[in-house]
Design a protein around this motif. Structure first.
Motif, short mmCIF file in Angstrom:
data_model
loop_
_atom_site.label_atom_id
_atom_site.label_comp_id
_atom_site.label_asym_id
_atom_site.label_seq_id
_atom_site.Cartn_x
_atom_site.Cartn_y
_atom_site.Cartn_z
N ASP A 124 0.83 -1.21 0.00
CA ASP A 124 0.00 0.00 0.00
C ASP A 124 0.86 1.25 0.00
O ASP A 124 1.89 1.31 0.66
CB ASP A 124 -0.88 0.04 1.24
CG ASP A 124 -2.03 -0.93 1.16
OD1 ASP A 124 -2.39 -1.29 0.04
OD2 ASP A 124 -2.55 -1.32 2.21
N SER A 125 0.39 2.21 -0.71
CA SER A 125 0.98 3.53 -0.58
C SER A 125 0.37 4.14 0.68
O SER A 125 -0.69 3.72 1.14
CB SER A 125 0.67 4.39 -1.80
OG SER A 125 -0.70 4.69 -1.84
N PRO A 126 1.01 5.14 1.26
CA PRO A 126 0.44 5.74 2.47
C PRO A 126 -0.97 6.28 2.27
O PRO A 126 -1.80 6.19 3.17
CB PRO A 126 1.42 6.88 2.79
CG PRO A 126 2.70 6.47 2.16
CD PRO A 126 2.32 5.68 0.94
N LEU A 127 -1.26 6.81 1.09
CA LEU A 127 -2.60 7.37 0.84
C LEU A 127 -3.66 6.28 0.81
O LEU A 127 -4.73 6.41 1.42
CB LEU A 127 -2.62 8.14 -0.47
CG LEU A 127 -1.81 9.43 -0.49
CD1 LEU A 127 -1.85 10.04 -1.89
CD2 LEU A 127 -2.34 10.41 0.52
N SER A 128 -3.38 5.18 0.12
CA SER A 128 -4.40 4.13 0.04
C SER A 128 -4.56 3.42 1.39
O SER A 128 -5.66 3.01 1.74
CB SER A 128 -4.05 3.12 -1.06
OG SER A 128 -2.88 2.41 -0.75
N ALA A 129 -3.47 3.28 2.15
CA ALA A 129 -3.57 2.68 3.47
C ALA A 129 -4.42 3.56 4.39
O ALA A 129 -5.25 3.05 5.16
CB ALA A 129 -2.18 2.47 4.06
N GLU A 130 -4.25 4.86 4.29
CA GLU A 130 -5.03 5.79 5.11
C GLU A 130 -6.51 5.73 4.73
O GLU A 130 -7.38 5.69 5.60
CB GLU A 130 -4.49 7.20 4.92
CG GLU A 130 -5.17 8.25 5.75
CD GLU A 130 -4.59 9.63 5.52
OE1 GLU A 130 -5.37 10.60 5.53
OE2 GLU A 130 -3.37 9.73 5.32
N ARG A 131 -6.78 5.71 3.42
CA ARG A 131 -8.18 5.62 2.97
C ARG A 131 -8.82 4.31 3.42
O ARG A 131 -9.97 4.29 3.84
CB ARG A 131 -8.25 5.72 1.45
CG ARG A 131 -8.11 7.13 0.95
CD ARG A 131 -8.40 7.20 -0.54
NE ARG A 131 -7.59 8.25 -1.12
CZ ARG A 131 -6.83 8.11 -2.19
NH1 ARG A 131 -6.80 6.97 -2.83
NH2 ARG A 131 -6.12 9.10 -2.64
N ARG A 132 -8.07 3.21 3.30
CA ARG A 132 -8.63 1.93 3.70
C ARG A 132 -8.89 1.89 5.20
O ARG A 132 -9.89 1.34 5.66
CB ARG A 132 -7.73 0.78 3.29
CG ARG A 132 -8.40 -0.54 3.57
CD ARG A 132 -7.75 -1.80 3.05
NE ARG A 132 -6.36 -1.93 3.36
CZ ARG A 132 -5.38 -1.79 2.47
NH1 ARG A 132 -5.66 -1.48 1.23
NH2 ARG A 132 -4.13 -1.96 2.82
N ALA A 133 -7.99 2.50 6.01
CA ALA A 133 -8.19 2.54 7.46
C ALA A 133 -9.45 3.35 7.79
O ALA A 133 -10.23 2.94 8.66
CB ALA A 133 -6.96 3.13 8.14
N ALA A 134 -9.65 4.47 7.11
CA ALA A 134 -10.84 5.28 7.35
C ALA A 134 -12.10 4.52 6.94
O ALA A 134 -13.12 4.55 7.64
CB ALA A 134 -10.75 6.60 6.60
N MET A 135 -12.03 3.81 5.80
CA MET A 135 -13.18 3.03 5.35
C MET A 135 -13.48 1.89 6.33
O MET A 135 -14.64 1.64 6.66
CB MET A 135 -12.90 2.45 3.96
CG MET A 135 -14.09 1.72 3.36
SD MET A 135 -13.69 0.93 1.77
CE MET A 135 -13.25 2.34 0.79
N LYS A 136 -12.43 1.25 6.83
CA LYS A 136 -12.61 0.16 7.78
C LYS A 136 -13.26 0.67 9.06
O LYS A 136 -14.16 0.03 9.61
CB LYS A 136 -11.26 -0.49 8.08
CG LYS A 136 -11.34 -1.67 9.01
CD LYS A 136 -9.96 -2.28 9.21
CE LYS A 136 -10.03 -3.46 10.16
NZ LYS A 136 -8.70 -4.05 10.37
N GLU A 137 -12.80 1.83 9.52
CA GLU A 137 -13.37 2.41 10.74
C GLU A 137 -14.85 2.73 10.54
O GLU A 137 -15.68 2.46 11.40
CB GLU A 137 -12.60 3.68 11.10
CG GLU A 137 -13.04 4.33 12.38
CD GLU A 137 -12.23 5.57 12.68
OE1 GLU A 137 -12.83 6.58 13.10
OE2 GLU A 137 -11.00 5.52 12.49
#
Length: 92
Positions: free
Chosen positions: A51-64
């Motif tokens: 993951d790039s940092p941006l996609s990891a951040e988006r996925r974490a927000a989506m998971k939350e």
């Protein structure tokens, strides 16, 4: 026109073309090195993309957000089950 005159005219053009070509090769080589140096951050040694940092951040927000929705639905189901039990006990 003598061959000497032709060579005098062509040699500077040829030298300039070769200098430009070497500059382009050098520029392309620098770009390739820059791209290759960034690749280990994007692809593991096994060839698995990371993951790039941006996609990891988006996925974490989506998971939350999904976990919040799941918890909300869980609470709603519990409330409906309690209401259903209460209605069933009143009917008996």
């Amino acid at each position: 026109m003598a061959w000497a005159d032709v060579l005098k005219a062509v040699i500077p053009i040829t030298v300039a073309a070769l200098a430009w070509l070497l500059g382009q090769v050098s520029f392309t080589n620098e770009r390739l090195i820059k791209i290759e140096s960034a690749m280990p951050a994007l692809i593991t040694k096994e060839g698995v993309p990371t993951d790039s940092p941006l996609s990891a951040e988006r996925r974490a927000a989506m998971k939350e957000g999904l976990q919040r929705e799941i918890n909300d639905l869980h609470v709603r189901v519990m409330l409906l089950e309690q209401l259903n039990k209460r209605d069933l006990s009143r009917r008996e």
